[in-house]
Design a protein around this motif. Structure first.
Motif, PDB file in Angstrom:
ATOM      1  N   THR A  44       0.856  -1.182   0.000  1.00  0.00           N
ATOM      2  CA  THR A  44       0.000   0.000   0.000  1.00  0.00           C
ATOM      3  C   THR A  44       0.890   1.230   0.000  1.00  0.00           C
ATOM      4  OG1 THR A  44      -1.823  -1.070   1.172  1.00  0.00           O
ATOM      5  CG2 THR A  44      -1.684   1.316   1.346  1.00  0.00           C
ATOM      6  N   ASP A  45       0.617   2.180  -0.886  1.00  0.00           N
ATOM      7  CA  ASP A  45       1.414   3.404  -0.956  1.00  0.00           C
ATOM      8  C   ASP A  45       0.889   4.373   0.102  1.00  0.00           C
ATOM      9  OD1 ASP A  45       3.005   5.533  -1.535  1.00  0.00           O
ATOM     10  OD2 ASP A  45       2.202   5.893  -3.543  1.00  0.00           O
ATOM     11  N   LEU A  46       1.672   4.574   1.160  1.00  0.00           N
ATOM     12  CA  LEU A  46       1.251   5.437   2.250  1.00  0.00           C
ATOM     13  C   LEU A  46       1.138   6.889   1.812  1.00  0.00           C
ATOM     14  CD1 LEU A  46       0.473   5.342   5.212  1.00  0.00           C
ATOM     15  CD2 LEU A  46       2.883   5.622   5.818  1.00  0.00           C
ATOM     16  N   VAL A  47       1.871   7.277   0.784  1.00  0.00           N
ATOM     17  CA  VAL A  47       1.783   8.653   0.268  1.00  0.00           C
ATOM     18  C   VAL A  47       0.375   8.920  -0.267  1.00  0.00           C
ATOM     19  CG1 VAL A  47       2.611  10.266  -1.487  1.00  0.00           C
ATOM     20  CG2 VAL A  47       4.243   8.833  -0.232  1.00  0.00           C
ATOM     21  N   VAL A  70       5.940   5.683  -0.482  1.00  0.00           N
ATOM     22  CA  VAL A  70       6.345   4.944   0.715  1.00  0.00           C
ATOM     23  C   VAL A  70       5.488   3.682   0.790  1.00  0.00           C
ATOM     24  CG1 VAL A  70       6.567   4.947   3.225  1.00  0.00           C
ATOM     25  CG2 VAL A  70       6.986   7.052   1.941  1.00  0.00           C
ATOM     26  N   PRO A  71       5.986   2.538   0.287  1.00  0.00           N
ATOM     27  CA  PRO A  71       5.210   1.302   0.362  1.00  0.00           C
ATOM     28  C   PRO A  71       5.214   0.740   1.774  1.00  0.00           C
ATOM     29  CG  PRO A  71       7.351   0.891  -0.627  1.00  0.00           C
ATOM     30  CD  PRO A  71       7.272   2.366  -0.411  1.00  0.00           C
ATOM     31  N   VAL A  72       4.034   0.335   2.250  1.00  0.00           N
ATOM     32  CA  VAL A  72       3.933  -0.250   3.588  1.00  0.00           C
ATOM     33  C   VAL A  72       3.227  -1.597   3.501  1.00  0.00           C
ATOM     34  CG1 VAL A  72       3.968   1.931   4.846  1.00  0.00           C
ATOM     35  CG2 VAL A  72       1.792   1.037   4.026  1.00  0.00           C
ATOM     36  N   LEU A  99      -7.532   4.182   9.275  1.00  0.00           N
ATOM     37  CA  LEU A  99      -6.745   4.630  10.419  1.00  0.00           C
ATOM     38  C   LEU A  99      -6.168   6.020  10.189  1.00  0.00           C
ATOM     39  CD1 LEU A  99      -5.434   4.107  13.149  1.00  0.00           C
ATOM     40  CD2 LEU A  99      -3.597   2.895  11.969  1.00  0.00           C
ATOM     41  N   VAL A 100      -5.501   6.238   9.054  1.00  0.00           N
ATOM     42  CA  VAL A 100      -4.879   7.537   8.778  1.00  0.00           C
ATOM     43  C   VAL A 100      -5.952   8.620   8.656  1.00  0.00           C
ATOM     44  CG1 VAL A 100      -3.462   8.846   7.150  1.00  0.00           C
ATOM     45  CG2 VAL A 100      -2.871   6.476   7.682  1.00  0.00           C
ATOM     46  N   GLY A 101      -7.070   8.287   8.006  1.00  0.00           N
ATOM     47  CA  GLY A 101      -8.144   9.256   7.866  1.00  0.00           C
ATOM     48  C   GLY A 101      -8.708   9.680   9.208  1.00  0.00           C
ATOM     49  N   GLN A 102      -8.931   8.725  10.119  1.00  0.00           N
ATOM     50  CA  GLN A 102      -9.466   9.058  11.437  1.00  0.00           C
ATOM     51  C   GLN A 102      -8.483   9.899  12.243  1.00  0.00           C
ATOM     52  OE1 GLN A 102     -12.632   8.451  12.711  1.00  0.00           O
ATOM     53  NE2 GLN A 102     -12.937   7.986  10.549  1.00  0.00           N
ATOM     54  N   LEU A 103      -7.202   9.588  12.163  1.00  0.00           N
ATOM     55  CA  LEU A 103      -6.200  10.368  12.896  1.00  0.00           C
ATOM     56  C   LEU A 103      -6.148  11.809  12.393  1.00  0.00           C
ATOM     57  CD1 LEU A 103      -3.322   7.726  13.096  1.00  0.00           C
ATOM     58  CD2 LEU A 103      -4.698   8.585  15.012  1.00  0.00           C
ATOM     59  N   MET A 104      -6.180  11.988  11.070  1.00  0.00           N
ATOM     60  CA  MET A 104      -6.137  13.338  10.511  1.00  0.00           C
ATOM     61  C   MET A 104      -7.403  14.120  10.841  1.00  0.00           C
ATOM     62  SD  MET A 104      -3.228  14.014   9.191  1.00  0.00           S
ATOM     63  CE  MET A 104      -3.847  15.618   8.659  1.00  0.00           C
ATOM     64  N   LEU A 105      -8.554  13.463  10.800  1.00  0.00           N
ATOM     65  CA  LEU A 105      -9.803  14.141  11.144  1.00  0.00           C
ATOM     66  C   LEU A 105      -9.814  14.550  12.614  1.00  0.00           C
ATOM     67  CD1 LEU A 105     -12.523  12.118   9.218  1.00  0.00           C
ATOM     68  CD2 LEU A 105     -11.821  14.479   8.824  1.00  0.00           C
ATOM     69  N   TRP A 106      -9.299  13.688  13.470  1.00  0.00           N
ATOM     70  CA  TRP A 106      -9.226  14.041  14.885  1.00  0.00           C
ATOM     71  C   TRP A 106      -8.376  15.295  15.079  1.00  0.00           C
ATOM     72  CZ3 TRP A 106      -4.527  13.924  17.581  1.00  0.00           C
ATOM     73  CH2 TRP A 106      -4.638  14.411  18.887  1.00  0.00           C
ATOM     74  N   LEU A 122       5.792  12.817   6.468  1.00  0.00           N
ATOM     75  CA  LEU A 122       5.863  11.374   6.226  1.00  0.00           C
ATOM     76  C   LEU A 122       7.304  11.022   5.893  1.00  0.00           C
ATOM     77  CD1 LEU A 122       4.832   8.538   5.640  1.00  0.00           C
ATOM     78  CD2 LEU A 122       4.060   9.331   3.397  1.00  0.00           C
ATOM     79  N   ARG A 123       7.868  10.110   6.670  1.00  0.00           N
ATOM     80  CA  ARG A 123       9.253   9.691   6.459  1.00  0.00           C
ATOM     81  C   ARG A 123       9.298   8.236   6.014  1.00  0.00           C
ATOM     82  NH1 ARG A 123       9.538  13.036  11.032  1.00  0.00           N
ATOM     83  NH2 ARG A 123      10.936  14.819  10.779  1.00  0.00           N
TER      84      ARG A 123
END
Length: 221
Positions: A78-81, A110-112, A122-129, A144-145
């Protein structure tokens, strides 16, 4: 008797399903009201579709994985970018009401080793919070590193830190101050991150999410 894992899964099921059930019940009651205009019905339909989509995600992905403790299924990298860019776009639409800006510093890719659906949730919920916790006229800085491992660092930068020469921004009312994520929010976020083989840390103004890489970092030449 149920194991501790069974108890945790049952609590997670309750915490996730209770608000979804309430949302669906309320939208159906409102739809039966003859006074609701056509535009309102369309909005209720959108709420229904998204709530049911999230309900299926909870049943098909989150709860089974929480019960087994296994890693999230994945069909490839999955491309985290791409995931983060979509989450940032959504956070910007939410943050604009408070004059909050959002900027992400990201590499090309950034492949994960994480399931894309789980990762996006998960990323969407963290950013919305973070977008909803930010005070007026603040800035959300996201980085993003790739190395030494995939990690997203995001924090709220207060207005006074952005423009020290202009002084602090007007204070928010006490009841409108940023709130720390609840114990339930933190438990769910950590559980979902763990299912991806990663970890998340949150406080009142920031989060750090780490995920496993799919490939070894290139060696120095």
């Amino acid at each position: 008797m149920f194991s501790t894992g069974d108890d945790d899964a049952a609590r997670m099921r309750h915490e996730l399903h209770t608000p979804l059930t309430a949302i669906l019940a309320c939208t159906r009651l409102l739809r039966d009201d003859p006074g609701v205009p056509g535009e309102g019905v369309a909005c209720l339909d959108a709420i229904d579709r998204n709530a049911m989509r999230l309900e299926r995600y909870v049943d098909a992905v989150v709860l089974p994985l929480a019960a087994t403790g296994g890693a999230a299924p994945r069909a490839g990298a999955t491309d985290l970018v791409a995931v983060l860019r979509d989450a940032v776009d959504l956070a910007r639409r939410v943050a604009v009401a408070g004059g909050v800006s959002v900027h992400a510093d990201v590499p090309d890719t950034v492949p994960v080793a994480a399931d894309e659906m789980v990762c996006r949730h998960l990323v969407g919920q963290l950013m919305l919070w973070l977008a909803t916790a930010a005070p007026a006229r603040a800035h959300i800085a996201v980085t993003l590193r790739r190395d030494p491992g995939p990690a997203i660092d995001a924090r709220i930068v207060p207005h006074a830190e952005l423009t020290p020469s202009l002084g602090a921004a007007p204070r928010r009312p006490a009841d409108d101050a940023p709130a720390a994520p609840s114990a339930a929010d933190l438990r769910v976020a950590r559980a979902v991150a763990a299912l991806c083989g990663g970890d998340v840390r949150l406080d009142e103004t920031s989060f750090r999410l780490t995920l496993p890489a799919t490939v070894l970092a290139p060696s120095a030449r």
